[in-house]
Every structure is written in C-alpha cells, then in structure tokens.
Design an enzyme around this catalytic site. Structure first.
Site, PDB file in Angstrom:
ATOM      1  N   ASP A   6      47.822  39.517  24.559  1.00 36.32           N
ATOM      2  CA  ASP A   6      46.592  40.319  24.469  1.00 36.32           C
ATOM      3  C   ASP A   6      45.440  39.380  24.141  1.00 36.32           C
ATOM      4  O   ASP A   6      45.320  38.904  23.014  1.00 36.32           O
ATOM      5  CB  ASP A   6      46.750  41.398  23.397  1.00 36.32           C
ATOM      6  CG  ASP A   6      45.438  42.091  23.063  1.00 36.32           C
ATOM      7  OD1 ASP A   6      44.561  42.159  23.946  1.00 36.32           O
ATOM      8  OD2 ASP A   6      45.296  42.561  21.915  1.00 36.32           O
ATOM      9  N   VAL A   7      44.590  39.111  25.131  1.00 37.41           N
ATOM     10  CA  VAL A   7      43.474  38.184  24.961  1.00 37.41           C
ATOM     11  C   VAL A   7      42.219  38.963  24.581  1.00 37.41           C
ATOM     12  O   VAL A   7      41.679  39.720  25.397  1.00 37.41           O
ATOM     13  CB  VAL A   7      43.221  37.375  26.247  1.00 37.41           C
ATOM     14  CG1 VAL A   7      42.060  36.402  26.033  1.00 37.41           C
ATOM     15  CG2 VAL A   7      44.471  36.628  26.677  1.00 37.41           C
ATOM     16  N   GLY A   8      41.767  38.797  23.341  1.00 39.87           N
ATOM     17  CA  GLY A   8      40.531  39.404  22.897  1.00 39.87           C
ATOM     18  C   GLY A   8      39.395  38.405  22.912  1.00 39.87           C
ATOM     19  O   GLY A   8      39.580  37.216  23.199  1.00 39.87           O
ATOM     20  N   ASN A   9      38.200  38.854  22.583  1.00 42.21           N
ATOM     21  CA  ASN A   9      37.042  37.970  22.598  1.00 42.21           C
ATOM     22  C   ASN A   9      37.134  36.877  21.543  1.00 42.21           C
ATOM     23  O   ASN A   9      36.657  35.758  21.752  1.00 42.21           O
ATOM     24  CB  ASN A   9      35.759  38.781  22.391  1.00 42.21           C
ATOM     25  CG  ASN A   9      35.429  39.646  23.580  1.00 42.21           C
ATOM     26  OD1 ASN A   9      35.160  39.158  24.668  1.00 42.21           O
ATOM     27  ND2 ASN A   9      35.468  40.955  23.385  1.00 42.21           N
ATOM     28  N   THR A  10      37.752  37.177  20.412  1.00 41.23           N
ATOM     29  CA  THR A  10      37.837  36.219  19.307  1.00 41.23           C
ATOM     30  C   THR A  10      39.239  35.664  19.136  1.00 41.23           C
ATOM     31  O   THR A  10      39.418  34.460  18.967  1.00 41.23           O
ATOM     32  CB  THR A  10      37.397  36.888  17.990  1.00 41.23           C
ATOM     33  OG1 THR A  10      36.085  37.430  18.153  1.00 41.23           O
ATOM     34  CG2 THR A  10      37.374  35.871  16.856  1.00 41.23           C
ATOM     35  N   GLY A 112      37.543  48.320  29.398  1.00 37.56           N
ATOM     36  CA  GLY A 112      38.341  47.157  29.035  1.00 37.56           C
ATOM     37  C   GLY A 112      39.831  47.426  29.153  1.00 37.56           C
ATOM     38  O   GLY A 112      40.317  48.499  28.769  1.00 37.56           O
ATOM     39  N   ASP A 114      42.264  46.269  27.465  1.00 43.19           N
ATOM     40  CA  ASP A 114      42.919  46.494  26.178  1.00 43.19           C
ATOM     41  C   ASP A 114      42.768  47.933  25.718  1.00 43.19           C
ATOM     42  O   ASP A 114      43.673  48.502  25.088  1.00 43.19           O
ATOM     43  CB  ASP A 114      42.373  45.529  25.126  1.00 43.19           C
ATOM     44  CG  ASP A 114      40.862  45.621  24.964  1.00 43.19           C
ATOM     45  OD1 ASP A 114      40.164  45.977  25.941  1.00 43.19           O
ATOM     46  OD2 ASP A 114      40.360  45.314  23.867  1.00 43.19           O
ATOM     47  N   THR A 189      25.272  39.316  -5.169  1.00 36.22           N
ATOM     48  CA  THR A 189      24.962  39.431  -3.744  1.00 36.22           C
ATOM     49  C   THR A 189      26.219  39.485  -2.888  1.00 36.22           C
ATOM     50  O   THR A 189      26.314  40.277  -1.946  1.00 36.22           O
ATOM     51  CB  THR A 189      24.082  38.246  -3.302  1.00 36.22           C
ATOM     52  OG1 THR A 189      22.862  38.269  -4.054  1.00 36.22           O
ATOM     53  CG2 THR A 189      23.760  38.330  -1.816  1.00 36.22           C
TER      54      THR A 189
END
Length: 265
Positions: A6-10, A112, A114, A189
């Site tokens: 499974d190739v994702g953007n990240t 997509g 996915d 913060t």
C-alpha cells in the site's frame, strides 16, 4: 505467501499474508525518486529477514497485490513485478480491476485506489452501511452504502500536514511531536499545540462522521465507523464515533481484491 503493498503519499506499508492471516508487516517512507532496482533491493532486505521466506528475491512469494496514490512509484513497482517477480501473479489496483464494490461518484477514476480498497475490506468485514476514517497524509472519510456501494467521501488535511503548517506559518511556533498532552488546557506552547491537534481532530472526526451518518442511513446505529491509518491510535480514545479499529484494513482489502482477480478466476 501473498505480498501486499500500500503506497501512500508519506509512507508505504507492506504486509505478508499466509492465507487470511497477516504474518509480517513493514512501514517505510515513500520516495518517488526510488527506481525499480532500488525498490527490489529494499524488498529483498526486508523479506530476507523473515524465516518463512528464502534469501533470494521472490522465494516463497506466490502473489502480489499493489495499490498506490503516487503514480511514479506505481510505475516503478510495475517494473519490479515484471523484472523480479515475472512468474508470480500480480494485481495492481487501477481502472479495470475487479473489486466487487460499485463506485457511485461523478468520476470513479479520480477516487484514490486506497479508498476503494478500504471500502472493499469494510464491506467484507463489517458490511454496510459503513464509514472508513483513514488517518494518513490526508484524513479521508469514505462512505459505503447498505448495498456495499462506494458513494463518496470527505477529504481533510491530515494530522502531520497540520503540524507542519503550524510550524512553518506560526512565527513563534515550531514542529512538535504528536502526542497526547497532560490536559486539554495546555500549560505551555507545546502542550497547547498538542491539545489543538489531538482534540481538534477528534472533534473534526465526530462532527464530519455525524453529518455523513445522517445522509447515509435513517438509523445512525446501522452505520459502522472504522478507523485505520498510521495515526489513528492518536485519536481513537478521544473520538466518540469510532466503532472499530482495523490497522491493516487496506492490506486486507488488497488480499481480497487479489483473490477476486487471480485466485478465483
């Protein structure tokens, strides 16, 4: 053994199935610059450590199923299957591949791969109607009807994108670790930013899903909401609408699509 990718953007997630059981998995960074030969070396290094596979690339692999949101990586993986797994049946999810899930959108080809694969797995595991919330580079919400049809969804900026944007655009802010703070009201913060991310996204999930449910079914209790994706555990304990957590939903969907295109033909 079935190798699913499974190739994702990240990130790229790889899973190894022995029948219906996932026996090994890996997560690596997605790099659009990697060539087919580099990907082959990477695969050999990962799978060479598994006791059920041989040292040579391809030993023990009976099938391959791939989906990708990055076209250049899909192209290189296609070359990997041709050059290094020439005798192994391979299914690359793209238009024309049988999924068993009708796509009822204005332009099915732009959805997509996915997201369709997630819908396949959701229907198989939980039936419809269902909503899949995938916490990746983007946070996607995908709706499946009672008939098992993919009817559309929602796309929102993901958790890591939001953290990066705060660090870049905020003059006095910086990139932080995504972690649950001690309390909602931050005392510094970093904790204030962590609170905004974790509880802000939990509120987003609840709000979007509740609105989708009203459009998807007359009885909200009929809809199963499934969370997946690498960052899902950060929100699971805070979003009230999540019914199920399946971290390998996409890999399971790839196994199912492989079976529908190869094993059962």
């Amino acid at each position: 053994m079935l190798l699913t990718i499974d190739v994702g953007n990240t990130h790229t997630v790889l899973g190894l199935f022995d029948g219906e059981e996932i026996v090994e998995h890996w997560r690596i960074s997605t790099d659009a610059r990697r060539t087919a030969d580099e990907l082959a070396v990477l695969l050999q290094g990962l799978m060479g450590m598994h006791p059920l596979l041989g040292e040579e690339l391809g030993d023990g692999i009976d099938g391959i199923a791939i989906c990708a949101t990055v076209p250049s990586v899909l192209h290189e993986l296609r070359e990997v299957t041709r050059r290094y797994y020439g005798d192994v049946p391979a299914v690359l999810v793209e238009p024309g591949v049988k999924t068993g899930v009708p796509i009822l959108t204005d332009n099915p080809k732009e959805v997509g791969a996915d997201r369709i694969i997630n819908a396949v797995a959701a229907v198989e595991l939980y039936g419809g109607p269902a909503i899949v919330v995938d916490f990746g580079t983007a946070t996607t919400f995908d709706a499946v009807s009672a008939r098992g049809e993919y009817v559309g969804g929602v796309i929102a900026p993901g958790i890591e994108i939001s953290v990066d944007a705060l660090g870049v655009k905020g003059a006095q802010l910086r990139k932080i670790e995504v972690a649950r703070p001690r309390a909602v009201i931050g005392k510094n913060t970093v904790e204030a930013m962590q609170s905004g991310i974790i509880y802000g996204f939990a509120g987003q999930v609840d709000g979007v899903v509740n609105r989708m449910v009203r459009e998807l079914a007359e009885d909200p209790d009929d809809v199963t909401v499934i969370a997946t994706g690498g960052l899902a555990p950060m929100v699971l304990g805070e979003a009230s609408v999540i019914d199920e957590h399946e971290p390998w939903l996409t890999l399971i969907g790839l196994r199912l699509v492989y079976e529908r295109n190869v094993s059962r033909t």
